[in-house]
Design an enzyme around this catalytic site. Sequence first.
Site, PDB file in Angstrom:
ATOM      1  N   GLN A   1       0.839  -1.210   0.000  1.00 10.96           N
ATOM      2  CA  GLN A   1       0.000   0.000   0.000  1.00 10.96           C
ATOM      3  C   GLN A   1       0.871   1.256   0.000  1.00 10.96           C
ATOM      4  O   GLN A   1       0.435   2.333  -0.385  1.00 10.96           O
ATOM      5  CB  GLN A   1      -0.892   0.040   1.242  1.00 10.96           C
ATOM      6  CG  GLN A   1      -1.904  -1.070   1.311  1.00 10.96           C
ATOM      7  CD  GLN A   1      -2.754  -0.928   2.555  1.00 10.96           C
ATOM      8  OE1 GLN A   1      -2.383  -1.403   3.623  1.00 10.96           O
ATOM      9  NE2 GLN A   1      -3.889  -0.246   2.432  1.00 10.96           N
TER      10      GLN A   1
ATOM     11  N   CYS B   1     -10.530   0.245   3.861  1.00  6.67           N
ATOM     12  CA  CYS B   1      -9.103   0.110   3.535  1.00  6.67           C
ATOM     13  C   CYS B   1      -8.579   1.465   3.074  1.00  6.67           C
ATOM     14  O   CYS B   1      -9.272   2.152   2.310  1.00  6.67           O
ATOM     15  CB  CYS B   1      -8.962  -0.928   2.424  1.00  6.67           C
ATOM     16  SG  CYS B   1      -7.272  -1.204   1.888  1.00  6.67           S
ATOM     17  N   LEU B   2      -7.367   1.812   3.518  1.00  6.28           N
ATOM     18  CA  LEU B   2      -6.785   3.089   3.079  1.00  6.28           C
ATOM     19  C   LEU B   2      -6.607   3.111   1.558  1.00  6.28           C
ATOM     20  O   LEU B   2      -6.575   4.174   0.958  1.00  6.28           O
ATOM     21  CB  LEU B   2      -5.428   3.327   3.760  1.00  6.28           C
ATOM     22  CG  LEU B   2      -5.458   3.538   5.275  1.00  6.28           C
ATOM     23  CD1 LEU B   2      -4.051   3.789   5.793  1.00  6.28           C
ATOM     24  CD2 LEU B   2      -6.371   4.701   5.658  1.00  6.28           C
TER      25      LEU B   2
ATOM     26  N   GLU C   1      -4.600  -7.317   6.303  1.00  9.68           N
ATOM     27  CA  GLU C   1      -3.275  -6.823   5.888  1.00  9.68           C
ATOM     28  C   GLU C   1      -2.472  -7.897   5.173  1.00  9.68           C
ATOM     29  O   GLU C   1      -1.772  -7.603   4.207  1.00  9.68           O
ATOM     30  CB  GLU C   1      -2.492  -6.291   7.093  1.00  9.68           C
ATOM     31  CG  GLU C   1      -3.128  -5.107   7.805  1.00  9.68           C
ATOM     32  CD  GLU C   1      -3.498  -3.961   6.885  1.00  9.68           C
ATOM     33  OE1 GLU C   1      -2.819  -3.748   5.860  1.00  9.68           O
ATOM     34  OE2 GLU C   1      -4.498  -3.286   7.173  1.00  9.68           O
TER      35      GLU C   1
ATOM     36  N   HIS D   1      -3.055  -8.208   1.553  1.00  4.73           N
ATOM     37  CA  HIS D   1      -2.337  -7.229   0.722  1.00  4.73           C
ATOM     38  C   HIS D   1      -0.996  -7.788   0.241  1.00  4.73           C
ATOM     39  O   HIS D   1      -0.525  -7.434  -0.831  1.00  4.73           O
ATOM     40  CB  HIS D   1      -2.060  -5.949   1.524  1.00  4.73           C
ATOM     41  CG  HIS D   1      -3.228  -5.007   1.609  1.00  4.73           C
ATOM     42  ND1 HIS D   1      -3.823  -4.455   0.491  1.00  4.73           N
ATOM     43  CD2 HIS D   1      -3.888  -4.492   2.672  1.00  4.73           C
ATOM     44  CE1 HIS D   1      -4.806  -3.641   0.881  1.00  4.73           C
ATOM     45  NE2 HIS D   1      -4.877  -3.656   2.205  1.00  4.73           N
TER      46      HIS D   1
HETATM   47 ZN    ZN Z   1      -6.254  -2.562   3.272  1.00  2.00          ZN
END
Ligand code: ZN
Length: 196
Positions: free
Chosen positions: A57, A110-111, A153, A156
């Site tokens: 991310q 989610c960011l 996480e 990801h």
């Molecule tokens: Zn996320």
Amino acid sequence: MIFKNKKKSSVVYTAGAAVLKKTAEPVVAVNDEIRQYAADMLQAIRVFDGIGLAAPQYGLSLRMVVFDVPGNNRSGTPGEEYLLPRMPLTVINPEIIARSSEVDEREEGCLSVPGIYAPVVRPSRVIFRAQTLEGEFFELECGGLLGRCIQHELDHLDGMLFTDRLSPEVERRIRGDLKRLESAGQSRNYRRISKK
Ligand code: ZN
């Protein structure tokens, strides 16, 4: 004039970015470069007000995650008791080595998917194994919000977003918003840049 300690602006990559679809590489050694990435990711999780941030991310295809999960909302697993007082926590090469058959449904965000929230079904508890930045290894059962955040996480690191885990009905409901987010991201190379 001298600009001392000028902070870099933080970046988070959004849905559609290639780095979010890749399988991240293991961290070979915790050196100064990795420690700097961890510090940069900690700054990013703070300015974007997240509870977890995986290296992809942040644009780094590495198996590394920063957590800042709040201490409330516990389910009483040993992992929560041990890890929540240690937040914020950076983990290296984290793995889930077992999952409970019992599942929970919980709303996730989610960011990297700003503005979209949807219920996701996941195992209630996992056995989580990882190494800290200081070289401590641990293997702990984690449930509650922490167990949920770990699963989100770690996805990801394998190129998955929570939007890849929705029921067909929920997926249909958010499909339009996700498409809009992805096409809006294209014009800024899928980067969210903090104003702080
Ligand atoms: Zn996320």
